[in-house]
Design a protein around this motif. Structure first.
Motif, PDB file in Angstrom:
ATOM      1  N   ASN A 108       0.823  -1.070  -0.186  1.00 16.94           N
ATOM      2  CA  ASN A 108      -0.072   0.020   0.215  1.00 16.94           C
ATOM      3  C   ASN A 108       0.829   1.340   0.053  1.00 16.94           C
ATOM      4  OD1 ASN A 108      -1.953   1.962   0.183  1.00 16.94           O
ATOM      5  ND2 ASN A 108      -2.654   1.509   2.440  1.00 16.94           N
ATOM      6  N   ASN A 109       1.318   1.866  -1.136  1.00 15.30           N
ATOM      7  CA  ASN A 109       2.100   2.865  -1.435  1.00 15.30           C
ATOM      8  C   ASN A 109       3.425   2.645  -0.676  1.00 15.30           C
ATOM      9  OD1 ASN A 109       0.287   4.482  -2.999  1.00 15.30           O
ATOM     10  ND2 ASN A 109      -0.669   5.118  -1.088  1.00 15.30           N
ATOM     11  N   GLY A 110       4.039   1.514  -0.719  1.00 13.58           N
ATOM     12  CA  GLY A 110       5.229   0.964   0.018  1.00 13.58           C
ATOM     13  C   GLY A 110       5.036   0.289   1.158  1.00 13.58           C
ATOM     14  N   ALA A 111       3.986   0.848   1.987  1.00 15.79           N
ATOM     15  CA  ALA A 111       3.646  -0.003   3.252  1.00 15.79           C
ATOM     16  C   ALA A 111       3.371  -1.607   3.203  1.00 15.79           C
ATOM     17  CB  ALA A 111       2.857   0.692   4.043  1.00 15.79           C
ATOM     18  N   LEU A 112       3.828  -2.293   3.744  1.00 10.11           N
ATOM     19  CA  LEU A 112       3.559  -3.812   3.641  1.00 10.11           C
ATOM     20  C   LEU A 112       3.774  -4.484   4.946  1.00 10.11           C
ATOM     21  CD1 LEU A 112       2.923  -6.127   1.596  1.00 10.11           C
ATOM     22  CD2 LEU A 112       5.368  -6.291   1.174  1.00 10.11           C
ATOM     23  N   LYS A 113       2.681  -5.460   5.302  1.00 12.80           N
ATOM     24  CA  LYS A 113       2.650  -6.282   6.408  1.00 12.80           C
ATOM     25  C   LYS A 113       2.602  -7.653   5.934  1.00 12.80           C
ATOM     26  CE  LYS A 113       1.392  -2.973   9.973  1.00 12.80           C
ATOM     27  NZ  LYS A 113       0.520  -2.754  11.157  1.00 12.80           N
ATOM     28  N   ARG A 125      12.779 -16.069   9.195  1.00 16.05           N
ATOM     29  CA  ARG A 125      14.274 -15.758   8.816  1.00 16.05           C
ATOM     30  C   ARG A 125      14.273 -15.070   7.398  1.00 16.05           C
ATOM     31  NH1 ARG A 125      17.194 -17.921   5.168  1.00 16.05           N
ATOM     32  NH2 ARG A 125      15.998 -19.969   4.937  1.00 16.05           N
ATOM     33  N   VAL A 126      13.602 -15.670   6.402  1.00  9.08           N
ATOM     34  CA  VAL A 126      13.392 -15.048   5.238  1.00  9.08           C
ATOM     35  C   VAL A 126      12.887 -13.444   5.187  1.00  9.08           C
ATOM     36  CG1 VAL A 126      12.614 -15.254   2.784  1.00  9.08           C
ATOM     37  CG2 VAL A 126      13.215 -17.023   4.126  1.00  9.08           C
ATOM     38  N   ALA A 127      11.966 -13.462   6.290  1.00  9.20           N
ATOM     39  CA  ALA A 127      11.069 -12.112   6.074  1.00  9.20           C
ATOM     40  C   ALA A 127      12.238 -11.168   6.874  1.00  9.20           C
ATOM     41  CB  ALA A 127       9.940 -12.302   7.031  1.00  9.20           C
ATOM     42  N   ALA A 128      12.757 -11.503   7.720  1.00 11.95           N
ATOM     43  CA  ALA A 128      13.905 -10.517   8.483  1.00 11.95           C
ATOM     44  C   ALA A 128      15.068 -10.178   7.414  1.00 11.95           C
ATOM     45  CB  ALA A 128      14.615 -11.218   9.616  1.00 11.95           C
ATOM     46  N   LYS A 129      15.380 -11.156   6.739  1.00 12.63           N
ATOM     47  CA  LYS A 129      16.550 -11.013   5.573  1.00 12.63           C
ATOM     48  C   LYS A 129      16.115  -9.786   4.682  1.00 12.63           C
ATOM     49  CE  LYS A 129      19.333 -13.154   2.213  1.00 12.63           C
ATOM     50  NZ  LYS A 129      19.616 -14.329   1.414  1.00 12.63           N
ATOM     51  N   ASN A 130      14.727  -9.734   4.405  1.00 19.66           N
ATOM     52  CA  ASN A 130      14.125  -8.659   3.445  1.00 19.66           C
ATOM     53  C   ASN A 130      13.786  -7.626   4.208  1.00 19.66           C
ATOM     54  OD1 ASN A 130      13.597 -10.126   0.547  1.00 19.66           O
ATOM     55  ND2 ASN A 130      13.663 -11.823   1.966  1.00 19.66           N
ATOM     56  N   GLY A 131      13.987  -7.067   5.080  1.00 17.57           N
ATOM     57  CA  GLY A 131      13.681  -5.766   5.875  1.00 17.57           C
ATOM     58  C   GLY A 131      12.445  -5.810   7.043  1.00 17.57           C
ATOM     59  N   GLU A 295       6.144  -6.297   9.663  1.00 14.04           N
ATOM     60  CA  GLU A 295       6.023  -5.114   8.871  1.00 14.04           C
ATOM     61  C   GLU A 295       7.416  -4.897   8.203  1.00 14.04           C
ATOM     62  OE1 GLU A 295       4.247  -0.715   9.578  1.00 14.04           O
ATOM     63  OE2 GLU A 295       5.123  -1.797  11.257  1.00 14.04           O
ATOM     64  N   LEU A 296       7.374  -4.321   6.968  1.00  8.13           N
ATOM     65  CA  LEU A 296       8.492  -3.748   6.246  1.00  8.13           C
ATOM     66  C   LEU A 296       9.127  -2.708   6.735  1.00  8.13           C
ATOM     67  CD1 LEU A 296      10.085  -4.456   3.712  1.00  8.13           C
ATOM     68  CD2 LEU A 296       8.844  -2.823   2.452  1.00  8.13           C
TER      69      LEU A 296
END
Length: 305
Positions: A108-113, A125-131, A295-296
């Protein structure tokens, strides 16, 4: 594994072939063990049944297929930014692709959960690696084991009805409107009743276990929607609503128990609900699992704490 292909969900009709493909996928991944209690086929059915202002948005739902069979799903619900992911246990290597796609198309305009089961260490682990970072926003799932001693009592003059009987959509609209705290008098317009009918139009809905408790004056005082397919051992509660004028009378328990007991006759052994409300614990549900919204992380929003 070389046959894996990504494509978008095809939403040419509400309950088209892709809808059924995803239902079968969600059934398959939970067949031996319920591994995604927060996102079973009933939640998908509820989402697809619900009319949206922009139905074309559903065409951005992501599907990953192996030889034509869905093995992973990334979907939003009512708005972009909150993503639900389900992956076949043999295809966890797709998680990076799924996260990349979600960032690109479902934010949503860059916001992502993205919501992740608290026991899924690989996804974390994969989520944390991606910010992504975990938040304090969670969804809890409770489970009820169906037993022979489940019973309830209705106040004098109250009765149970179901969609298999003479279902009154105006009364159904009334209890849903009032039960979920909508303001003002219930909207009984033709458009609203059509909306309610669409919500209960899924080919996977079982009319006999979709029930309401009717007051002596005919008003639907409480309602329980229950989703069950005879091939599974589990059923799912969604939604439960009680008119504020009829609360504290045991009617929600009666509606749920009646639905559950009817599903038990069809083969159900257990029931899940996405909730941590004390009410469900009081009538026999037990905490089952917790999922956390990750959350990103945005650089400008990082805390110095």
């Amino acid at each position: 594994m070389n046959n894996i292909k990504f494509r978008n969900y095809v939403n040419n009709e509400r309950f088209g072939s892709d809808y059924h493909k995803v239902v079968e996928f969600l059934k398959r991944v939970n067949k031996e063990e319920v591994v995604r209690p927060n996102y079973q086929w009933s939640r998908w059915t509820w989402f697809i049944s619900r009319p949206l202002d922009n139905e074309s948005s559903k065409n951005l739902i992501g599907l990953w297929e192996d030889d034509g069979n869905v093995v992973a799903l990334a979907t939003f619900e009512l708005s972009f930014g909150n993503v639900y992911v389900t992956v076949d246990k043999n295809y966890k290597f797709l998680l990076q692709d799924i996260i990349s796609y979600s960032k690109d198309k479902l934010s949503n305009n860059g916001a992502l959960k993205i919501i992740i089961n608290d026991h899924d260490k690989e996804f974390q682990r994969v989520a944390a690696k991606n910010g992504f970072r975990p938040t304090q926003n969670k969804q809890c799932v409770a489970r009820l084991e169906i037993t022979d001693d489940m019973s309830y009592e209705l106040p004098e003059g109250f009765t149970v009805t179901s969609m298999a009987d003479n279902w009154d959509f105006h009364q159904y609209n009334n209890v849903m409107w009032r039960g979920f705290g909508s303001k003002g008098e219930p909207d009984q317009s033709t458009e609203m009743i059509k909306w309610r009918k669409t919500m209960l139009s899924s080919p996977h809905l079982t009319p006999e276990i979709t029930v309401a408790v009717a007051a002596p004056n005919g008003n639907y005082a409480s309602h329980c929607g229950l989703w069950y397919h005879p091939e599974e051992k589990y059923a799912n509660v969604e939604p439960v609503a009680t008119d504020p004028d009829y609360r504290k009378m045991g009617l929600a328990k009666a509606a749920i128990y009646e639905s559950v007991l009817r599903a038990a006759k069809l083969g159900a052994k257990e029931v899940y609900v996405v909730s941590s409300q004390q009410f469900y614990y009081n009538i026999g549900f037990r905490p089952y699992c917790t999922e956390t919204w990750w959350e990103l992380e945005v650089e400008s929003c990082k805390s110095d704490a």
